[in-house]
Design an enzyme around this catalytic site. Structure first.
Site, PDB file in Angstrom:
ATOM      1  N   LEU A  69       9.203 -12.854   3.541  1.00 43.90           N
ATOM      2  CA  LEU A  69      10.504 -12.352   3.112  1.00 43.90           C
ATOM      3  C   LEU A  69      10.805 -10.970   3.668  1.00 43.90           C
ATOM      4  O   LEU A  69      11.969 -10.618   3.863  1.00 43.90           O
ATOM      5  CB  LEU A  69      10.570 -12.310   1.579  1.00 43.90           C
ATOM      6  N   GLY A  70       9.770 -10.194   3.885  1.00 44.65           N
ATOM      7  CA  GLY A  70       9.993  -8.847   4.383  1.00 44.65           C
ATOM      8  C   GLY A  70       8.772  -7.986   4.141  1.00 44.65           C
ATOM      9  O   GLY A  70       7.720  -8.454   3.699  1.00 44.65           O
TER      10      GLY A  70
ATOM     11  N   GLY B  55       7.598  -3.625   3.184  1.00 44.63           N
ATOM     12  CA  GLY B  55       8.013  -2.277   2.823  1.00 44.63           C
ATOM     13  C   GLY B  55       6.827  -1.487   2.321  1.00 44.63           C
ATOM     14  O   GLY B  55       6.014  -2.011   1.550  1.00 44.63           O
TER      15      GLY B  55
ATOM     16  N   PHE C 294       3.347  -0.253   1.978  1.00 41.61           N
ATOM     17  CA  PHE C 294       2.026  -0.734   2.395  1.00 41.61           C
ATOM     18  C   PHE C 294       1.868  -2.235   2.173  1.00 41.61           C
ATOM     19  O   PHE C 294       0.750  -2.737   2.240  1.00 41.61           O
ATOM     20  CB  PHE C 294       0.940   0.001   1.612  1.00 41.61           C
TER      21      PHE C 294
ATOM     22  N   ALA D  72       3.478  -6.506   2.374  1.00 43.72           N
ATOM     23  CA  ALA D  72       4.386  -7.527   2.887  1.00 43.72           C
ATOM     24  C   ALA D  72       4.662  -8.529   1.767  1.00 43.72           C
ATOM     25  O   ALA D  72       3.808  -8.774   0.922  1.00 43.72           O
ATOM     26  CB  ALA D  72       3.783  -8.231   4.096  1.00 43.72           C
TER      27      ALA D  72
ATOM     28  N   LYS E 120       2.797 -10.694  -2.990  1.00 39.59           N
ATOM     29  CA  LYS E 120       2.781  -9.367  -2.394  1.00 39.59           C
ATOM     30  C   LYS E 120       1.401  -9.132  -1.810  1.00 39.59           C
ATOM     31  O   LYS E 120       0.399  -9.223  -2.518  1.00 39.59           O
ATOM     32  CB  LYS E 120       3.113  -8.317  -3.455  1.00 39.59           C
TER      33      LYS E 120
ATOM     34  N   ASP F 190      11.148   4.746  -9.075  1.00 38.69           N
ATOM     35  CA  ASP F 190      11.886   4.296  -7.891  1.00 38.69           C
ATOM     36  C   ASP F 190      13.060   3.407  -8.286  1.00 38.69           C
ATOM     37  O   ASP F 190      13.237   2.309  -7.748  1.00 38.69           O
ATOM     38  CB  ASP F 190      10.945   3.557  -6.936  1.00 38.69           C
TER      39      ASP F 190
END
Length: 562
Positions: free
Chosen positions: A46-47, A49, A51, A53, A69, A169
């Site tokens: 999916l992507g 960001g 540290f 994937a 993750k 965040d």
């Protein structure tokens, strides 16, 4: 979806990243496993960001898609943050927080390389608030949606902060809407959806003395966080305020900042009430002391915004007042003489005294039995292997008893069932309401009823309040079936469920409890709260049965005879 056709290697060093046949157990290029823990099958990337994937995986046990993750750079600091995220998500239960199973953190070995650290969590189906803004409301979201999202986010933060966790965040891309549908082009209606906070990779344990990775999102993070200083829960409130200003105005906070002071100049771009503007302005104050200091304080401020709360119960009180006045008129008209009134009053006093004594005795019996059951359950669930053995037994056999139903049980199931056992025994021992003492039958139905209530609480896809009330109704309806009532057993069980659920619903309507308190109560993680709640539930069932036996049933008989 039954079984995927193609699988995707999760090794970040495997190039090119091509799909593999679903019949393969290992990647044909690098040899990394394609069947993770013999349960998860990686479908697509999916992507990435920071540290890690992100992948979509197919869960063979749950037969649904989940999110994987994978830590791509396993430095000591990154691994510590990754493990902290796994532990924190595993301990929190709230519809606004992605769920994580107890066995979702695992390690996948790689040939001649460092292993891959993996975390599987719930897949949230829906857009981020950033996508909602750009796709549906490019000029800014309506105030009603902002208030709804702000209320949901405050509830989520309340759960986090009470668990001594700071997210650090919060921004539009880290807030998703489960079940959101865009506005209908004809009617303009939309499904608001359940807000879900994601990306817990930067969470910080409150009051922790450990050094933490410097993390901030430009335009959203408060100045103390940008400077790498110690952060408080007000840091999340600041970021949430800036997020809502972005969504309300349609402009990124950096576009609204004053170049010299750094303060936001945003009032001219906001189509909102002065009360909401004032609240958001207070949330984004530069000094920490001037912001709302807790999510609970933020929730209290939100309740004061006009139109956000409905005074439920007003119509009910008016209706009951009319019923009372009509009953009073009928009572006056039906009595022909003062002597008859005096005799009936004397009989009423005697019956009322006996009823109050029986109800009080049953309340104490239910409360004492619940306390004993809670203590017994805590010992069995937390200090012996029986808790997990019982949970595994239920998890394995429940799908056979109820086709298509699969719930992962925990030791709290045995704890809550023991509470029902003690409550049933105590109510039967009290012997009120004309019942014969059937202790074993009452204890058995209490064990079964409370156990089913916990399963309903865990397995239903509703919000915390709805699941809480359904669990209360199930527990208080099944237990009375084991008591030795002389007649009208189902009526008493139904009345007990309605009375007990109504008592707790009234407390919720009066805002005595929040969803976070409900989650903490039914998690049974604190002995003091568990004892108090379970004793209160036992007393509630006793009161409901008393009202059924001394009020509702005689009233129905009187109506039928008259």
């Amino acid at each position: 979806m039954s079984f995927p056709d193609r699988l995707h290697c999760i090794n970040p060093d495997c190039f090119p990243l091509t799909d593999q046949s679903a019949r393969q157990k290992f990647c044909s290029r690098c040899g990394t496993s394609l069947q993770l823990c013999d349960r998860y099958l990686p479908l697509e990337r999916l992507g990435a960001g920071g540290f890690a994937a992100i992948y979509t995986v197919w869960d063979l046990q749950e037969r649904q898609e989940r999110v994987l993750k994978v830590l791509s750079h396993a430095s000591d600091k990154a691994l510590k943050l990754f493990e902290r995220e796994a532990i924190m998500l595993g301990n929190l239960r709230h519809p606004g927080i992605p769920s994580v199973n107890s066995d979702s953190f695992f390690v996948v070995p790689r040939p001649r390389q460092e292993p891959l650290y993996c975390l599987v969590m719930e897949k949230i189906v829906g857009p981020t608030l950033e996508e909602v803004l750009s796709d549906c409301f490019p000029r800014g979201c309506p105030e009603s949606l902002i208030i709804d999202w702000l209320s949901q986010a405050a509830e989520i933060l309340d759960v986090l902060h009470r668990s001594y966790v700071i997210h650090r965040d919060i921004k539009p891309s880290n807030l998703m809407l489960r079940g959101f549908r865009p506005p209908d082009p004809v009617t303009g209606t939309l499904a608001e959806g359940q807000l879900v906070l994601i990306d817990f990779g930067g969470v910080k344990q409150r009051d922790s003395t450990d050094s933490s990775t410097r993390l901030f999102s430009s335009g959203y993070s408060p100045p103390e966080q940008v400077a790498g200083q110690f952060v408080e829960p007000s840091a999340d409130i600041y970021a949430l305020g800036r997020t809502m200003i972005h969504l309300l105005t349609g402009q990124h906070p950096l576009e609204l900042e004053d170049v010299q002071t750094g303060a936001l100049q945003w009032h001219h771009a906001a189509n909102a009430s002065p009360v909401l503007i004032a609240l958001l302005e207070e949330m984004v104050q530069w000094e920490m002391q001037k912001r709302p200091q807790s999510a609970r304080a933020l929730q209290q401020r939100l309740r004061k915004i006009p139109g956000t709360h409905f005074h439920r119960g007003t119509r009910f009180r008016q209706t009951m007042g009319q019923v009372f006045r009509r009953s009073q008129q009928h009572w006056v008209q039906s009595n022909a003489s003062a002597q008859q009134n005096l005799a009936r009053l004397s009989r009423l006093v005697k019956v009322t005294g006996a009823a109050l004594f029986a109800i009080t005795r049953s309340m104490w019996g239910g409360a004492i039995g619940a306390v004993c059951g809670t203590l017994l359950g805590f010992v069995l669930a937390n200090w012996t292997p029986l808790g997990w053995k019982f949970a595994d037994l239920v998890t394995e056999n429940l799908p056979q008893l109820l086709a298509g139903v699969r719930i992962e049980a925990h030791p709290e199931l045995l704890l809550f069932a023991c509470v029902g056992l003690g409550t049933g025994w105590g109510l039967s021992q009290a012997g009120g309401y004309g019942q014969t003492r059937r202790r074993f039958s009452a204890a058995s139905l209490g064990f079964l009823g409370y156990g089913m209530a916990w399963l309903l609480w865990t397995g239903m896809p509703y919000n915390a309040i709805a699941r809480f009330l359904v669990a209360i109704a199930a527990a208080s309806a099944i237990l009375p079936l084991g008591l030795g009532f002389p007649s009208h057993l189902l009526f008493h069980a139904f009345a007990a469920a309605i009375g007990t659920t109504g008592f707790f619903a009234l407390s919720l309507w009066q805002d005595h409890w929040s969803s976070s308190i409900i989650e903490e109560l039914l998690s049974l993680s604190r002995l003091d709260l568990s004892v108090g709640f379970c004793a209160l539930l036992g007393m509630g069932i006793a009161i409901g049965l008393g009202l059924s036996f001394y009020v509702f049933l005689p009233l129905i008989r009187w109506i039928i005879e008259s």
